[in-house]
Design an enzyme around this catalytic site. Sequence first.
Site, PDB file in Angstrom:
ATOM      1  N   ASP A 234       0.730  -1.122 -11.528  1.00 45.68           N
ATOM      2  CA  ASP A 234      -0.231  -1.214 -10.904  1.00 45.68           C
ATOM      3  C   ASP A 234      -0.009  -1.394  -9.676  1.00 45.68           C
ATOM      4  O   ASP A 234       0.048  -2.634  -9.173  1.00 45.68           O
ATOM      5  CB  ASP A 234      -0.832  -1.999 -12.002  1.00 45.68           C
ATOM      6  N   GLU A 327       0.510 -14.253 -13.793  1.00 49.14           N
ATOM      7  CA  GLU A 327      -0.387 -12.885 -13.809  1.00 49.14           C
ATOM      8  C   GLU A 327      -1.053 -12.998 -15.680  1.00 49.14           C
ATOM      9  O   GLU A 327      -0.436 -12.440 -16.304  1.00 49.14           O
ATOM     10  CB  GLU A 327       0.568 -11.222 -13.792  1.00 49.14           C
ATOM     11  N   GLU A 336      -6.936 -12.285 -24.065  1.00 49.35           N
ATOM     12  CA  GLU A 336      -5.543 -12.534 -24.176  1.00 49.35           C
ATOM     13  C   GLU A 336      -5.743 -14.111 -24.076  1.00 49.35           C
ATOM     14  O   GLU A 336      -4.619 -14.440 -24.688  1.00 49.35           O
ATOM     15  CB  GLU A 336      -4.354 -11.790 -23.409  1.00 49.35           C
ATOM     16  N   HIS A 477      -4.594  -1.185 -14.112  1.00 47.29           N
ATOM     17  CA  HIS A 477      -4.769  -0.652 -15.103  1.00 47.29           C
ATOM     18  C   HIS A 477      -5.321  -2.194 -16.308  1.00 47.29           C
ATOM     19  O   HIS A 477      -5.367  -1.443 -17.254  1.00 47.29           O
ATOM     20  CB  HIS A 477      -3.433  -1.181 -15.868  1.00 47.29           C
TER      21      HIS A 477
HETATM   22  N1  SAH Z   1       4.375 -11.722 -14.608  1.00 53.74           N
HETATM   23  C1  SAH Z   1       5.077 -10.605 -14.838  1.00 53.74           C
HETATM   24  C2  SAH Z   1       4.507 -10.067 -16.545  1.00 53.74           C
HETATM   25  C3  SAH Z   1       3.312 -10.866 -16.387  1.00 53.74           C
HETATM   26  S1  SAH Z   1       2.284 -10.004 -18.460  1.00 53.74           S
HETATM   27  C4  SAH Z   1       4.396  -9.383 -13.648  1.00 53.74           C
HETATM   28  O1  SAH Z   1       3.573 -10.357 -13.786  1.00 53.74           O
HETATM   29  O2  SAH Z   1       4.870  -8.145 -14.166  1.00 53.74           O
HETATM   30  C5  SAH Z   1       2.320 -11.522 -18.763  1.00 53.74           C
HETATM   31  C6  SAH Z   1       3.740 -12.068 -19.952  1.00 53.74           C
HETATM   32  O3  SAH Z   1       3.657 -13.496 -20.105  1.00 53.74           O
HETATM   33  C7  SAH Z   1       4.258 -11.746 -21.070  1.00 53.74           C
HETATM   34  O4  SAH Z   1       5.432 -10.971 -20.698  1.00 53.74           O
HETATM   35  C8  SAH Z   1       4.439 -12.423 -21.881  1.00 53.74           C
HETATM   36  O5  SAH Z   1       5.141 -12.325 -22.890  1.00 53.74           O
HETATM   37  C9  SAH Z   1       3.715 -13.897 -20.772  1.00 53.74           C
HETATM   38  N2  SAH Z   1       3.231 -14.765 -21.984  1.00 53.74           N
HETATM   39  C10 SAH Z   1       1.860 -14.715 -22.495  1.00 53.74           C
HETATM   40  N3  SAH Z   1       1.962 -16.060 -23.089  1.00 53.74           N
HETATM   41  C11 SAH Z   1       3.458 -17.179 -23.111  1.00 53.74           C
HETATM   42  C12 SAH Z   1       3.110 -18.544 -23.040  1.00 53.74           C
HETATM   43  N4  SAH Z   1       2.013 -19.119 -23.731  1.00 53.74           N
HETATM   44  N5  SAH Z   1       4.322 -19.116 -22.962  1.00 53.74           N
HETATM   45  C13 SAH Z   1       5.266 -18.066 -22.550  1.00 53.74           C
HETATM   46  N6  SAH Z   1       5.555 -16.696 -21.879  1.00 53.74           N
HETATM   47  C14 SAH Z   1       4.004 -16.068 -21.975  1.00 53.74           C
END
Ligand code: SAH
Length: 529
Positions: A234, A327, A336, A477
């Site tokens: 994306d 993100e 979420e 996305h």
């Molecule tokens: N920063 C990456 C992934 C974003 S998706 C990018 O920009 O491509 C969000 C990610 O946050 C996921 O991998 C999920 O496992 C993680 N995540 C969500 N809540 C979380 C929490 N409370 N503690 C640690 N990781 C978390």
Amino acid sequence: MAECTDPHGDGLVEDIPELSDGDDDVDDDEEQWQWMEEEDSQPVTCLFCDRLLSTVPATLQHCTAEHQVNLVDVVRKHSLGDYGYIKMINFIRSTKCSSSCLMGLPDGPLPWESEDFLRPVLQDDPLLQIDLEELCDSEGTCSSTCSSSRAESYDVLLHRSQAAEERARCSEEALARAMEDLHKLKLLAQGLVLNAETSKPGNLGTVAELREDEDEAYFSSYGHYGIHEEMLKDKVRTESYRDFMYSNGEMFRDKVVLDVGCGTGILSMFAARAGAKKVIAVDQSSIIYQAMDIVRSNQLEDKITLIKGRIEDVSLPVEKVDIIISEWMGYFLLFESMLDSVLYARDLYLADGGSVYPDLCNISLTAVGDELKHQDRIAFWDDVYGFNMACMKKAVVPEAVVEVVKADTLISEPAVIQTFDCNSVSLSELEFAADFSLKMTNTTNCTAIVGYFDIFFDKGCSNKVMFSTGPHVTKTHWKQTVFLLEKPVPVQAGEELEGKITVRKNKKDPRSLFVTLNIRERKQTYSLQ
Ligand code: SAH
């Protein structure tokens, strides 16, 4: 010294030795053995007998001399990476596998494939702390001069391709498991929504257990590469983060940055390249094991510290950070509920004067007039092969739909219904009610209301960056979120269509949302699952 955290999934922060830059000259080799000597002051238990050896190299020599097992050869034979090696050591220790059993393993799946073998059998096992790449490199000079026959390289290639096939098989299985988890999560969420109004206090224990399962399913869905591939591809999303960091380098220079939910580590690497002094990257999903490899492959291990765990559970190696990047955005922005975790990190770790990025977000609504789609989704049920299934509308309408809305079906100007400043918003403000007014541009029937969000990197930026997930611009996305109206509402061009929206979390599944729309005396609650 690079810090790498918890390759074993047990929540412990461990130091691992700094990695070489790939030069394999004599000095480097000497240095490598030096650190092995220094770091391995703790005695090492042999893998195959009870002997305690003083250092890792002595243990490796002992294994070769006494048990006829050259670990480097075994690593090469099975094309083991860091985690394969760790699993093998723990497998040998936990199953007491003999040297002959190890050397006589048939071709095919390795007996230590299970993730369980990531858990160390011996506490602080020095054999788990060696740098595999350097070890193999240092031995490589010898083996390549000793044995460089074509037959051997063919064998190595054959083994590699078998190992690659095996990895592909494992990935397919992981994908199937992730899909199953998602399916379970959906069923669970549906059950919770249906029971939302009828729960009894006696059910609370079960609900708490279910919530834990849901969280597990949530993080396990992020363990598969597919979801990260979709996010990385994306471009609107990923390039906005990149452009924000690269074009505001002065904000990142020498700063300590926290990446909440680092996934593959992409944002952490942007931050490191933008000049950050240190980046701490946290993720609870097993994707972080890939991030560890990715960070090393890009020689950023001295800048980026990866920690596996929920941000709410881990302890960071610093007290405060200057910048938090994340993100966290879900469908309709808040699905979420990952922003909750970012706010938790902000309140605990952000230094005075620091900032969370992105910092500003808008949620907007606009009206849709798409009679064909409405017929296809709603009127369809009035006559299905000559039968009346209109009762199905009661199930169809309340599910908000995530899809791309065609710009030519929009019939009003957009209206911003909520703005958040991530540096000041509180958890309770993430549930809200707002009146809205949509200025109609067409005289037609309004068949749905569509929601989307805009994201801004703004505070203190010399180069501000923003992106929109709206229907007028390049799709992302996140697509858009469509709230179908059961009965289309006639509207006139120029008229203001007034309404009220309420957004709240589903108490039984706080990662999902209830959105209620009041339009022209009609009230409809939608769930976003
Ligand atoms: N920063 C990456 C992934 C974003 S998706 C990018 O920009 O491509 C969000 C990610 O946050 C996921 O991998 C999920 O496992 C993680 N995540 C969500 N809540 C979380 C929490 N409370 N503690 C640690 N990781 C978390």
